[in-house]
Design a protein around this motif. Structure first.
Motif, PDB file in Angstrom:
ATOM      1  N   TYR A   1      44.087  27.549  42.135  1.00  0.00           N
ATOM      2  CA  TYR A   1      45.176  28.444  41.781  1.00  0.00           C
ATOM      3  C   TYR A   1      44.661  29.653  40.990  1.00  0.00           C
ATOM      4  CZ  TYR A   1      48.334  24.792  43.315  1.00  0.00           C
ATOM      5  OH  TYR A   1      48.993  23.868  44.063  1.00  0.00           O
ATOM      6  N   SER A   2      45.492  30.690  40.909  1.00  0.00           N
ATOM      7  CA  SER A   2      45.161  31.922  40.199  1.00  0.00           C
ATOM      8  C   SER A   2      46.166  32.153  39.078  1.00  0.00           C
ATOM      9  CB  SER A   2      45.151  33.126  41.153  1.00  0.00           C
ATOM     10  OG  SER A   2      44.239  32.936  42.199  1.00  0.00           O
ATOM     11  N   GLN A   3      45.772  33.027  38.172  1.00  0.00           N
ATOM     12  CA  GLN A   3      46.586  33.319  36.992  1.00  0.00           C
ATOM     13  C   GLN A   3      46.926  34.809  36.948  1.00  0.00           C
ATOM     14  OE1 GLN A   3      45.731  31.851  32.756  1.00  0.00           O
ATOM     15  NE2 GLN A   3      44.831  33.878  32.697  1.00  0.00           N
ATOM     16  N   ARG A   4      48.172  35.111  36.575  1.00  0.00           N
ATOM     17  CA  ARG A   4      48.591  36.509  36.383  1.00  0.00           C
ATOM     18  C   ARG A   4      48.928  36.720  34.921  1.00  0.00           C
ATOM     19  NH1 ARG A   4      53.759  39.739  39.174  1.00  0.00           N
ATOM     20  NH2 ARG A   4      53.441  41.686  38.027  1.00  0.00           N
TER      21      ARG A   4
ATOM     22  N   PHE B   1      50.456  33.289  33.380  1.00  0.00           N
ATOM     23  CA  PHE B   1      51.162  32.205  34.052  1.00  0.00           C
ATOM     24  C   PHE B   1      50.600  31.963  35.450  1.00  0.00           C
ATOM     25  CE2 PHE B   1      53.774  34.534  37.157  1.00  0.00           C
ATOM     26  CZ  PHE B   1      53.650  35.844  36.674  1.00  0.00           C
ATOM     27  N   THR B   2      50.874  30.741  35.930  1.00  0.00           N
ATOM     28  CA  THR B   2      50.489  30.313  37.274  1.00  0.00           C
ATOM     29  C   THR B   2      51.695  29.672  37.944  1.00  0.00           C
ATOM     30  OG1 THR B   2      48.171  29.974  36.686  1.00  0.00           O
ATOM     31  CG2 THR B   2      49.002  28.774  38.607  1.00  0.00           C
TER      32      THR B   2
ATOM     33  N   THR C   1      45.831  28.704  32.589  1.00  0.00           N
ATOM     34  CA  THR C   1      46.900  28.067  33.366  1.00  0.00           C
ATOM     35  C   THR C   1      46.421  27.723  34.770  1.00  0.00           C
ATOM     36  OG1 THR C   1      47.735  30.223  34.075  1.00  0.00           O
ATOM     37  CG2 THR C   1      48.678  29.284  32.077  1.00  0.00           C
ATOM     38  N   ALA C   2      45.578  28.581  35.364  1.00  0.00           N
ATOM     39  CA  ALA C   2      45.082  28.320  36.719  1.00  0.00           C
ATOM     40  C   ALA C   2      44.193  27.085  36.740  1.00  0.00           C
ATOM     41  CB  ALA C   2      44.318  29.533  37.243  1.00  0.00           C
ATOM     42  N   GLU C   3      43.342  26.924  35.712  1.00  0.00           N
ATOM     43  CA  GLU C   3      42.448  25.754  35.673  1.00  0.00           C
ATOM     44  C   GLU C   3      43.245  24.459  35.506  1.00  0.00           C
ATOM     45  OE1 GLU C   3      40.020  27.023  32.458  1.00  0.00           O
ATOM     46  OE2 GLU C   3      38.488  27.916  33.740  1.00  0.00           O
ATOM     47  N   ILE C   4      44.265  24.489  34.654  1.00  0.00           N
ATOM     48  CA  ILE C   4      45.082  23.290  34.455  1.00  0.00           C
ATOM     49  C   ILE C   4      45.822  22.941  35.740  1.00  0.00           C
ATOM     50  CG2 ILE C   4      47.064  22.360  33.204  1.00  0.00           C
ATOM     51  CD1 ILE C   4      46.185  23.990  30.784  1.00  0.00           C
ATOM     52  N   ALA C   5      46.410  23.936  36.405  1.00  0.00           N
ATOM     53  CA  ALA C   5      47.135  23.681  37.648  1.00  0.00           C
ATOM     54  C   ALA C   5      46.209  23.122  38.723  1.00  0.00           C
ATOM     55  CB  ALA C   5      47.809  24.964  38.137  1.00  0.00           C
TER      56      ALA C   5
ATOM     57  N   ALA D   1      56.810  21.440  42.272  1.00  0.00           N
ATOM     58  CA  ALA D   1      56.806  22.896  42.052  1.00  0.00           C
ATOM     59  C   ALA D   1      56.690  23.124  40.551  1.00  0.00           C
ATOM     60  CB  ALA D   1      58.076  23.522  42.604  1.00  0.00           C
ATOM     61  N   LEU D   2      55.765  24.015  40.150  1.00  0.00           N
ATOM     62  CA  LEU D   2      55.458  24.129  38.721  1.00  0.00           C
ATOM     63  C   LEU D   2      55.263  25.586  38.332  1.00  0.00           C
ATOM     64  CD1 LEU D   2      54.687  22.171  36.256  1.00  0.00           C
ATOM     65  CD2 LEU D   2      52.347  22.894  36.724  1.00  0.00           C
ATOM     66  N   CYS D   3      55.767  25.930  37.161  1.00  0.00           N
ATOM     67  CA  CYS D   3      55.429  27.199  36.504  1.00  0.00           C
ATOM     68  C   CYS D   3      54.843  26.842  35.152  1.00  0.00           C
ATOM     69  CB  CYS D   3      56.664  28.079  36.340  1.00  0.00           C
ATOM     70  SG  CYS D   3      56.341  29.578  35.368  1.00  0.00           S
ATOM     71  N   LEU D   4      53.588  27.224  34.934  1.00  0.00           N
ATOM     72  CA  LEU D   4      52.913  26.963  33.661  1.00  0.00           C
ATOM     73  C   LEU D   4      52.551  28.307  33.047  1.00  0.00           C
ATOM     74  CD1 LEU D   4      51.617  25.076  31.609  1.00  0.00           C
ATOM     75  CD2 LEU D   4      49.557  25.042  33.032  1.00  0.00           C
ATOM     76  N   GLY D   5      53.047  28.569  31.851  1.00  0.00           N
ATOM     77  CA  GLY D   5      52.795  29.872  31.218  1.00  0.00           C
ATOM     78  C   GLY D   5      52.339  29.724  29.784  1.00  0.00           C
ATOM     79  N   PHE D   6      51.461  30.642  29.358  1.00  0.00           N
ATOM     80  CA  PHE D   6      51.023  30.737  27.969  1.00  0.00           C
ATOM     81  C   PHE D   6      51.506  32.080  27.402  1.00  0.00           C
ATOM     82  CE2 PHE D   6      48.911  27.141  28.924  1.00  0.00           C
ATOM     83  CZ  PHE D   6      47.548  27.151  29.194  1.00  0.00           C
TER      84      PHE D   6
END
Length: 552
Positions: free
Chosen positions: A470-473, A434-435, A397-401, A419-424
């Protein structure tokens, strides 16, 4: 020495001079606050040259040149090229060069040029470790140095530098940690064509001189990316590059033999990285056609109705076209989402994506574009489309963002941000990665506990800055956990007193709900109903978007 004084080196007492006429000693010891004092109090060798300077070999302090008249010391250490700071002995040859034994080989030092040349076991020494009190120069000029594996003997004038200029070749090429096999030897390849998906590449190279290959040196550069040569040694004959942008590059490498004779011509190979489809001319043409059709549709509405109503209707059509028509059916997950556009179409969007070829990652994207009407709708369409363009790739998600941010920065106005929330969600492990990019933190209800899932790293909205990484959690979900994703249209809804519904209102509602019994759709509907009840009688100024995920 030439003045008849005795000079004594001690182990801990520095350098001592005995005046034979008076029987008194002068002691020279280290003073850390005075750089002109001796560099170590452990002295292993003393040598006087024809200029009546003393050369002092120390343990831990390298080589010192002592000016007897001035009473000052000049230091030469590993930083200047000496093989080691622990010196055992020093001899001088007919060319006034010093030959210095250490615990890491022998160094030849030219006081005139202030340069060192180091020799190791690869050059024929008995070993790299020498001993104290084991150095001697014979009347014929032959030098002897004793070490832990025997004696090294040589005539200094017979030691010649290697003049051979070695050819340099690329010996292998890998992408994504797998070696690539070409029809011809890689040294004969002029150009390598790669896909943008080949995000890790590496080269291995060699200088074809085998006198002492461990001493060969190398330098490489990726033209158009590196600004200067990157130097490396024989045990690191590799160059790694990651996530190169699409375009044309030239990888160049040069090398030297064991005596530092460089082949500056070296060798090179062209690298061409093809772009992803959304960066190709045909995709851009397609996108332009879509935009033209949207504008044309908007223009027709404008001709039929008023300018404002036409824009709102066209924006609404564009916005709703990218929303899911129904809730997804995913094993182990209960998912339901909704977007309720505002009076002026606020730019919200959401969608579901199977995020790789194996379909074992389920993706949720939910966003909020700043601005209103057609501008917001077009950016929403672009954002959703760009996420879909990466659906088949194994990006995080971080790479895509990060990729999406740069594209939107180049394509949108300075006042338009997303503003975006991208989650797998991993279908098998139920890990939620998610990012967040300027987006409200999701809520996670686990049992009777409700918590906010704050993102990590930079969280600027997409398109605000040109370069953002961006980072991913990652959060582990378990059975009956409920995940709520929502845009700020929920918390910023106002009642007739102009008070906000707020995070407190949303969290209070979710805490009251029995999430174990209710389905994802029931929870979503309860949230929407509560927000609309709170803001009844007021104008809806922003889109309301809610996505609820429940783990079965």
């Amino acid at each position: 020495d030439s003045d008849g004084n005795f000079w004594i080196g001690t182990q801990g007492g520095g350098l001592n001079k005995l005046n034979r006429e008076t029987g008194t000693f002068t002691r020279y010891m280290t003073d850390l606050e005075d750089s002109t004092t001796i560099s170590s109090d452990y002295v292993f060798s003393i040598l006087e040259d024809e200029t009546e300077h003393l050369w002092i070999g120390t343990w831990g302090g390298g080589l010192n040149r002592f000016d007897k008249k001035a009473g000052t010391f000049e230091h030469f250490t590993r930083e200047d090229g000496l093989a080691s700071n622990s010196v055992y002995g020093a001899l001088i040859d007919e060319q006034r060069n010093l030959w210095i034994s250490t615990n890491n080989g022998i160094s030849r030092f030219s006081p005139r040029n202030v340069t060192f040349k180091n020799y190791t076991v690869d050059d024929g020494l008995q070993g790299n470790e020498f001993n104290g009190n084991a150095f001697f120069k014979s009347s014929s000029g032959e030098m002897f140095f004793g070490g832990i594996n025997g004696v090294t003997a040589f005539y200094p004038h017979e030691i010649k530098d290697n003049p051979y200029v070695p050819p340099v070749v690329i010996t292998s090429f890998t992408k994504i940690n797998k070696e690539v096999k070409f029809d011809n030897p890689i040294s004969e390849i002029d150009e390598i064509v790669l896909s943008h998906k080949d995000y890790i590449i590496s080269f291995e190279f060699a200088a074809l001189d085998y006198s002492a290959p461990n001493k060969n040196q190398y330098a490489y550069m990726m033209k158009k990316l590196d600004t200067d040569w990157i130097y490396t040694s024989s045990d690191k004959r590799f160059a790694y590059y990651t996530t190169l942008a699409p375009g044309n590059y030239v990888f160049m490498v040069k090398g030297s033999n064991n005596d530092g004779i460089w082949n500056n011509d070296g060798t090179s190979v062209r690298i061409r990285i093809t772009p992803p489809f959304h960066q190709t001319w045909w995709f851009r043409t397609f996108a332009m056609v879509v935009i033209i059709l949207l504008v044309r549709s908007w223009y027709r509405w404008r001709m039929r109705n008023t300018r404002i109503s036409a824009e709102l209707n066209a924006a609404h059509v564009a916005q709703m076209a990218i929303m899911p028509s129904s809730d997804p059916d995913i094993d182990g997950l209960d998912i339901s989402g909704i977007c309720i556009p505002a009076n002026e179409v606020g730019g919200d969007f959401y969608d579901y994506i199977s995020m790789n070829v194996l379909k074992n990652r389920f993706g949720i994207v939910i966003g909020d574009v700043s601005g209103k009407a057609m501008k917001a709708a077009i950016v929403a369409v672009m954002s959703s489309g760009m996420v879909f363009s990466s659906a088949e790739d194994e990006y995080t998600t971080a790479e895509i963002a990060t990729k999406l941010n740069r594209s939107l920065y180049l394509k949108t106005d300075e006042i338009i941000y997303t503003a975006l929330c991208l989650g797998f969600i991993d279908i098998s492990t139920k890990e939620f990665s998610f990012t967040l990019a300027g987006f409200s933190p999701p809520l996670l209800k686990s049992g009777d506990t409700l918590r906010r899932l704050d993102g990590i790293g930079l969280r600027f909205p997409l398109g605000m800055l040109e370069e953002v990484t961006y980072s991913q959690r990652i959060v582990q979900l378990k059975k009956d956990d409920v995940l709520i994703l929502y845009t700020d249209g929920v918390t910023e809804a106002r009642d007739q007193a102009r008070e906000f519904y707020g995070n407190e209102g949303l969290e209070s509602l979710i805490n009251r709900l029995d999430s174990k019994i209710l389905s994802a759709k029931d929870i979503k509907d309860r949230i929407v109903d509560d927000v609309q009840r709170f803001s009844k009688g007021t104008r809806q100024d922003d889109d309301i978007t809610v996505v609820v995920v429940k783990v079965k």
